[in-house]
Design a protein around this motif. Structure first.
Motif, PDB file in Angstrom:
ATOM      1  N   GLY A 290       0.890  -1.202   0.249  1.00 46.98           N
ATOM      2  CA  GLY A 290      -0.156   0.017  -0.140  1.00 46.98           C
ATOM      3  C   GLY A 290       0.764   1.507  -0.441  1.00 46.98           C
ATOM      4  N   TYR A 291       2.101   0.778  -0.573  1.00 45.68           N
ATOM      5  CA  TYR A 291       2.551   2.861  -0.352  1.00 45.68           C
ATOM      6  C   TYR A 291       3.234   3.367  -1.279  1.00 45.68           C
ATOM      7  CZ  TYR A 291       4.345   1.119   4.794  1.00 45.68           C
ATOM      8  OH  TYR A 291       4.088   0.790   5.966  1.00 45.68           O
ATOM      9  N   LYS A 292       2.955   4.134  -1.816  1.00 47.54           N
ATOM     10  CA  LYS A 292       3.458   5.302  -3.305  1.00 47.54           C
ATOM     11  C   LYS A 292       5.079   4.915  -3.092  1.00 47.54           C
ATOM     12  CE  LYS A 292      -0.293   7.929  -3.303  1.00 47.54           C
ATOM     13  NZ  LYS A 292      -1.036   9.342  -3.651  1.00 47.54           N
ATOM     14  N   ALA A 293       5.467   4.019  -3.969  1.00 41.29           N
ATOM     15  CA  ALA A 293       7.272   4.135  -3.953  1.00 41.29           C
ATOM     16  C   ALA A 293       7.489   3.789  -5.623  1.00 41.29           C
ATOM     17  CB  ALA A 293       8.059   2.369  -2.907  1.00 41.29           C
ATOM     18  N   GLU A 294       9.175   3.723  -6.163  1.00 39.95           N
ATOM     19  CA  GLU A 294       9.368   3.510  -7.687  1.00 39.95           C
ATOM     20  C   GLU A 294      10.828   3.482  -6.704  1.00 39.95           C
ATOM     21  OE1 GLU A 294       7.567   3.498 -10.150  1.00 39.95           O
ATOM     22  OE2 GLU A 294       5.381   4.193  -9.442  1.00 39.95           O
ATOM     23  N   ALA A 295      10.731   2.142  -8.567  1.00 38.99           N
ATOM     24  CA  ALA A 295      12.611   1.868  -8.219  1.00 38.99           C
ATOM     25  C   ALA A 295      13.239   3.242  -9.450  1.00 38.99           C
ATOM     26  CB  ALA A 295      12.398   0.876  -8.696  1.00 38.99           C
ATOM     27  N   TYR A 296      13.977   3.342  -8.990  1.00 41.77           N
ATOM     28  CA  TYR A 296      14.941   4.212 -10.229  1.00 41.77           C
ATOM     29  C   TYR A 296      15.719   3.874  -9.797  1.00 41.77           C
ATOM     30  CZ  TYR A 296      17.072   8.927 -11.761  1.00 41.77           C
ATOM     31  OH  TYR A 296      17.607   9.790 -12.273  1.00 41.77           O
TER      32      TYR A 296
ATOM     33  N   GLU B  87      10.347  11.501 -14.787  1.00 43.10           N
ATOM     34  CA  GLU B  87       9.214  11.989 -14.399  1.00 43.10           C
ATOM     35  C   GLU B  87       9.148  11.451 -13.052  1.00 43.10           C
ATOM     36  OE1 GLU B  87       3.902   9.865 -14.873  1.00 43.10           O
ATOM     37  OE2 GLU B  87       6.143   9.351 -16.765  1.00 43.10           O
ATOM     38  N   ILE B  88       9.627  10.102 -12.224  1.00 45.62           N
ATOM     39  CA  ILE B  88      10.239   9.278 -11.039  1.00 45.62           C
ATOM     40  C   ILE B  88      10.628  10.864 -10.513  1.00 45.62           C
ATOM     41  CG2 ILE B  88      11.523   7.948  -9.577  1.00 45.62           C
ATOM     42  CD1 ILE B  88      11.047   5.888 -11.559  1.00 45.62           C
ATOM     43  N   GLN B  89      11.970  10.830 -10.471  1.00 46.31           N
ATOM     44  CA  GLN B  89      12.612  12.407  -9.679  1.00 46.31           C
ATOM     45  C   GLN B  89      11.304  13.386  -9.471  1.00 46.31           C
ATOM     46  OE1 GLN B  89      16.848  13.200 -10.181  1.00 46.31           O
ATOM     47  NE2 GLN B  89      15.360  15.433 -10.315  1.00 46.31           N
ATOM     48  N   GLU B  90      10.438  13.600 -10.797  1.00 43.77           N
ATOM     49  CA  GLU B  90       9.476  15.191 -10.760  1.00 43.77           C
ATOM     50  C   GLU B  90       8.765  14.245  -9.668  1.00 43.77           C
ATOM     51  OE1 GLU B  90       6.962  17.380 -13.417  1.00 43.77           O
ATOM     52  OE2 GLU B  90       8.437  17.223 -14.641  1.00 43.77           O
ATOM     53  N   ASN B  91       8.535  13.744  -9.860  1.00 42.42           N
ATOM     54  CA  ASN B  91       6.780  12.919  -8.759  1.00 42.42           C
ATOM     55  C   ASN B  91       7.472  12.980  -7.216  1.00 42.42           C
ATOM     56  OD1 ASN B  91       5.448  12.739 -10.408  1.00 42.42           O
ATOM     57  ND2 ASN B  91       5.229  10.115 -10.831  1.00 42.42           N
ATOM     58  N   PHE B  92       8.417  12.687  -6.522  1.00 38.54           N
ATOM     59  CA  PHE B  92       9.150  12.090  -5.406  1.00 38.54           C
ATOM     60  C   PHE B  92       9.577  14.326  -5.431  1.00 38.54           C
ATOM     61  CE2 PHE B  92      12.993  12.513  -2.906  1.00 38.54           C
ATOM     62  CZ  PHE B  92      12.766  11.860  -1.708  1.00 38.54           C
ATOM     63  N   VAL B  93      10.458  15.322  -6.282  1.00 42.98           N
ATOM     64  CA  VAL B  93      10.199  16.591  -5.878  1.00 42.98           C
ATOM     65  C   VAL B  93       8.800  16.881  -4.547  1.00 42.98           C
ATOM     66  CG1 VAL B  93      10.829  18.748  -6.775  1.00 42.98           C
ATOM     67  CG2 VAL B  93      12.394  16.603  -6.794  1.00 42.98           C
ATOM     68  N   ASN B  94       7.987  17.015  -5.689  1.00 40.56           N
ATOM     69  CA  ASN B  94       6.555  17.514  -5.733  1.00 40.56           C
ATOM     70  C   ASN B  94       6.545  16.827  -4.404  1.00 40.56           C
ATOM     71  OD1 ASN B  94       5.932  19.877  -7.786  1.00 40.56           O
ATOM     72  ND2 ASN B  94       7.250  18.147  -9.036  1.00 40.56           N
ATOM     73  N   ASP B  95       6.104  15.659  -3.721  1.00 44.48           N
ATOM     74  CA  ASP B  95       6.013  14.707  -2.874  1.00 44.48           C
ATOM     75  C   ASP B  95       4.833  14.010  -3.366  1.00 44.48           C
ATOM     76  OD1 ASP B  95       6.928  16.560  -1.387  1.00 44.48           O
ATOM     77  OD2 ASP B  95       5.960  17.931  -0.562  1.00 44.48           O
ATOM     78  N   ARG B  96       4.390  13.163  -4.452  1.00 45.05           N
ATOM     79  CA  ARG B  96       3.010  12.919  -5.632  1.00 45.05           C
ATOM     80  C   ARG B  96       4.222  11.210  -4.836  1.00 45.05           C
ATOM     81  NH1 ARG B  96       3.307  17.170  -9.654  1.00 45.05           N
ATOM     82  NH2 ARG B  96       4.807  15.969 -10.094  1.00 45.05           N
ATOM     83  N   THR B  97       5.058  10.940  -5.004  1.00 45.89           N
ATOM     84  CA  THR B  97       5.303   9.847  -5.078  1.00 45.89           C
ATOM     85  C   THR B  97       6.749   9.498  -3.297  1.00 45.89           C
ATOM     86  OG1 THR B  97       5.921   8.560  -7.061  1.00 45.89           O
ATOM     87  CG2 THR B  97       6.833   7.484  -5.683  1.00 45.89           C
ATOM     88  N   PRO B  98       6.146   9.451  -2.148  1.00 43.55           N
ATOM     89  CA  PRO B  98       7.201   9.733  -0.935  1.00 43.55           C
ATOM     90  C   PRO B  98       8.537   8.552  -1.281  1.00 43.55           C
ATOM     91  CG  PRO B  98       5.191   8.793  -0.200  1.00 43.55           C
ATOM     92  CD  PRO B  98       4.679   9.172  -1.723  1.00 43.55           C
ATOM     93  N   ILE B  99       7.908   7.467  -1.423  1.00 41.53           N
ATOM     94  CA  ILE B  99       9.401   6.662  -1.598  1.00 41.53           C
ATOM     95  C   ILE B  99      10.358   6.355  -3.109  1.00 41.53           C
ATOM     96  CG2 ILE B  99      10.536   4.232  -0.730  1.00 41.53           C
ATOM     97  CD1 ILE B  99       7.430   4.371   1.082  1.00 41.53           C
ATOM     98  N   ILE B 100      11.170   6.917  -2.780  1.00 43.95           N
ATOM     99  CA  ILE B 100      12.143   5.716  -3.861  1.00 43.95           C
ATOM    100  C   ILE B 100      13.205   5.118  -3.550  1.00 43.95           C
ATOM    101  CG2 ILE B 100      14.009   7.275  -5.666  1.00 43.95           C
ATOM    102  CD1 ILE B 100      11.356   7.754  -6.149  1.00 43.95           C
ATOM    103  N   VAL B 101      12.686   3.894  -4.474  1.00 43.79           N
ATOM    104  CA  VAL B 101      14.041   2.884  -4.353  1.00 43.79           C
ATOM    105  C   VAL B 101      14.894   2.741  -5.500  1.00 43.79           C
ATOM    106  CG1 VAL B 101      14.079   0.381  -3.813  1.00 43.79           C
ATOM    107  CG2 VAL B 101      12.246   1.204  -2.714  1.00 43.79           C
ATOM    108  N   ALA B 102      16.763   3.382  -5.059  1.00 45.90           N
ATOM    109  CA  ALA B 102      17.158   4.018  -5.951  1.00 45.90           C
ATOM    110  C   ALA B 102      18.441   3.032  -5.601  1.00 45.90           C
ATOM    111  CB  ALA B 102      17.167   5.375  -5.731  1.00 45.90           C
TER     112      ALA B 102
END
Length: 701
Positions: A257-263, A274-289
């Motif tokens: 249930g977490y909003k997360a993306e791999a980078y 797009e992933i970076q922009e979503n993170f910067v704008n608080d749309r995707t709070p978790i990045i696994v990179a």
């Protein structure tokens, strides 16, 4: 101090407040800025979040001409330019991401000398040299300067083009900035940029707001899920060594249930953007990179960073954890440490040109992970900064290990290593000691060794940690280049044959680790006002198409929550509010703050208001009475009502047990009197009504 210096300091202080909204400089900033303003070349080593950018941005405002900032990442340029524009500063960038028409407009503005700062990628610099020679350049700033050094942890060949800057512009001051550089790297930066006489400023590497936490690498996913369960929608980064690991962990988090993306580098540039922009704008709070993520992000409200695998050196680790808590607020960092990571990282380094250097760095990283004393001491000591007191904000300080006599365990381990002819790696040694009945043990006949099962009463995990402590104490050693086999050192002989005493630290269980967490406490204490301010910030950021922190940082929102300004004059005193942001945002934020405060005052009962002033503002009864225009009797009465309703207020701080007994005695003698007046008269008007009432209330409990 001469008059010109005094004037200069006054001017930069004024610029600091006007454009950036701050009243004071951080450590070393003012000295660095003055050095640049005095036309001297400068090397600035400052931690992430220590305010490096201001060291060239503010001189750029104070000096004539345009400052040229050499920056390695396009995303970092855009973020910084957006932030500068939000503060009313003329800035732009020039790089390969722009269309031809956009580039030409930037160059026209440069030639018209309307820009105070221009950010340029090192690869683009040769295209601009001709134009730069025709305009007034105030200074050159080389950001992430460690990239020019082959000794640095992030060497970039494109930076080698910067060697010629001092030759072509000998009279323009140059400032080189980086967050992580040991002595060899600093000396190489000066040589490569041809600034041998540059004054070097080394700010404290201490980031006291970062909680340093190292945990055993078992059950990492379970530990991460437990950690995230307490953090709501806080932004964070999880670093992994491989692309496959990032995707697998991101999928696991999404399934929970977490909003997360791999980078990682295997994604297309469009996907990464797009992933970076979503993170910067608080749309995707978790990045696994992989480690490729984060260097170009100036996001101030990253609240935690997790290393799924151990980094290959302390510089990289320090830079990556430094991407959290850049607003100065409490943030949590976790490093999972496993011996398997050490083996893998050693294999990566083997065969490279700098193998010995990389392996030495890795060994220091391992020593940090295995530390049994204050981690901040170990981390700062690596960078040559020594502190005498324990930090109190790391896992070791929070739950210091308890030592015990581990001589018998050490003897068993050393005996097993010896009976295995010093040919087996850590895993097999543990299996033999614990009496594991697996194929590898039986195929080699190790079940017949005398020490087989000698430590079967100790869990595999605990025994592994004890062996690592023996390695760290120099009792055992590893031949990494020979499949990681364990060997005995001369010290081990003393343990085995001379009964040398060995102290081992008790292994901390996962449930014991970090029972108190500053970030958690901070999160719990936040009032509804902070959430309302954050919602407004997101709305305004979306309207202008910018990341939320460009509007205001979390630190500014917390300062608003703390100061609760009601007027534009009071709002101007909030940290991070300069003239431009005062004009743009004051009315919107004041509207939310005033509505919130007015709603609180109408909703909160009079006794609750007195209680809050006492419990939260630490005001005395007299101060509350004066501020609210009440009698002290009324305020004490409010406290009694709050206690009756279940609030945690200790009434015994206002009345003694002897006085309570006197009131009980009076009740018996007066035979259940009606009201408080008989008591008041009984005590000859020497005991106030509020104390009588409080005594009766406590007596009845």
């Amino acid at each position: 101090m001469n008059t010109s210096t005094t004037t200069q300091q006054t001017d930069i202080k004024s610029l600091l407040k006007t454009h950036f909204g701050y009243d004071d400089f951080l450590a070393n900033q003012e000295e660095i800025i003055n050095n640049v303003l005095d036309q001297h070349d400068t090397i600035a080593i400052m931690p992430t979040g220590g305010g490096k950018s201001l060291c060239f941005q503010l001189p750029a405002l104070a000096m004539q001409g345009t400052a040229i900032v050499l920056s390695p990442l396009i995303a970092l340029m855009k973020d910084q330019v957006d932030s500068l524009k939000a503060n009313g500063i003329a800035a732009s960038f020039y790089n390969s991401s722009q269309h031809y028409e956009e580039q030409q407009e930037v160059l026209r503005n440069l030639q018209d000398e309307t820009l105070k700062l221009l950010y340029v990628a090192p690869e683009s610099l040769p295209q601009l040299i001709f134009i730069l020679k025709s305009v007034k350049i105030s200074l050159f700033a080389v950001d992430e300067a460690h990239c020019i050094s082959s000794w640095g942890h992030d060497f970039r060949p494109a930076y080698m083009q910067l060697k010629s800057l001092k030759e072509q512009f000998p009279d323009v001051p140059l400032i080189a900035l980086t967050a992580t550089a040991d002595r060899p790297t600093r000396e190489d930066i000066a040589a490569q940029l041809a600034i041998p006489n540059a004054e070097t400023f080394i700010a404290s590497f201490d980031r006291p707001n970062l909680y340093l936490d190292v945990r055993p690498g078992q059950n990492r996913n379970r530990q991460i899920l437990s950690f995230l369960a307490k953090r709501g929608n806080q932004s964070g980064i999880i670093y992994c060594l491989s692309r496959k690991s990032t995707e697998k962990l991101a999928d696991t988090l999404k399934s929970k249930g977490y909003k997360a993306e791999a980078y990682h580098a295997g994604l297309s540039s469009e996907e990464r953007s797009e992933i970076q922009e979503n993170f910067v704008n608080d749309r995707t709070p978790i990045i696994v990179a992989t480690i490729a993520f984060g260097m170009g992000i100036d996001k101030s409200n990253v609240r935690w960073v997790i290393h799924y695998n151990m980094p290959k050196n302390i510089e990289g680790y320090y830079q990556e954890i430094g991407r959290s808590g850049r607003d100065g607020l409490a943030s949590h960092t976790i490093l999972f440490y496993s011996f398997a990571d050490v083996i893998m990282l050693r294999k990566f380094a083997e065969g490279t040109e700098t193998e010995a250097y990389q392996l030495a760095k890795l060994e220091r990283m391992q020593q940090y992970a295995e530390a049994l004393s204050c981690r901040r001491k170990a981390l700062l000591g690596y960078f040559g900064e020594h502190i005498t007191e324990d930090c109190g904000n790391c896992d070791i300080c929070k739950t210091p290990p308890k030592y015990f006599d581990g001589t018998l365990i050490a003897q068993k381990v050393c005996s097993a290593v010896a009976r295995l002819q010093e040919q087996e790696a850590l895993g097999m040694v543990l299996d033999v000691l614990r009496g594991a009945q697996n194929a590898q043990v039986y195929d080699k006949g190790y079940q017949h060794i005398k020490t087989f099962g000698a430590a079967k009463d100790i869990s595999w995990r605990d025994l592994q940690q004890y062996v690592i402590q023996l390695l760290n104490q120099g009792i055992l050693q590893i031949y990494f280049h020979e499949n990681g086999r364990l060997l005995l050192t001369p010290l081990a002989k003393k343990v085995l044959f001379e009964n040398k005493k060995v102290r081992l630290a008790n292994v901390l269980q996962e449930t014991e680790i970090v029972k108190t967490d500053k970030a958690e406490k901070s999160s719990r204490k936040r009032a509804d006002l902070f959430d309302k301010l954050r919602t407004l910030r997101t709305k305004l950021a979306n309207e202008i198409g910018m990341p939320a922190y460009i509007v205001f940082s979390d630190a500014s929102l917390e300062d608003m929550e703390h100061k609760k300004p009601r007027t534009r004059e009071e709002f101007a005193e909030v940290s991070g509010v300069g003239e431009a942001k005062l004009e743009k945002y004051a009315d919107d934020f004041l509207r939310v703050i005033n509505r919130h405060l007015d709603g609180l005052e109408s909703a909160v009962s009079t006794h609750e208001r007195s209680y809050k002033m006492f419990a939260e503002e630490n005001l005395s009864v007299l101060e509350i009475a004066k501020r609210r225009g009440l009698s002290e009797d009324s305020v004490y009465g409010h406290f009694i009502k709050m206690n009756q309703s279940g609030a945690e207020i200790d009434l015994y701080q206002f009345i003694s047990s002897e006085e309570i007994q006197q009131i009980r005695d009076a009740e018996i003698k007066l035979e259940n009197p009606d009201g408080l007046k008989p008591y008041f008269e009984y005590f000859e008007e020497q005991m106030p009504y509020w104390k009588i009432k409080m005594g009766l209330h406590l007596s009845a409990q």
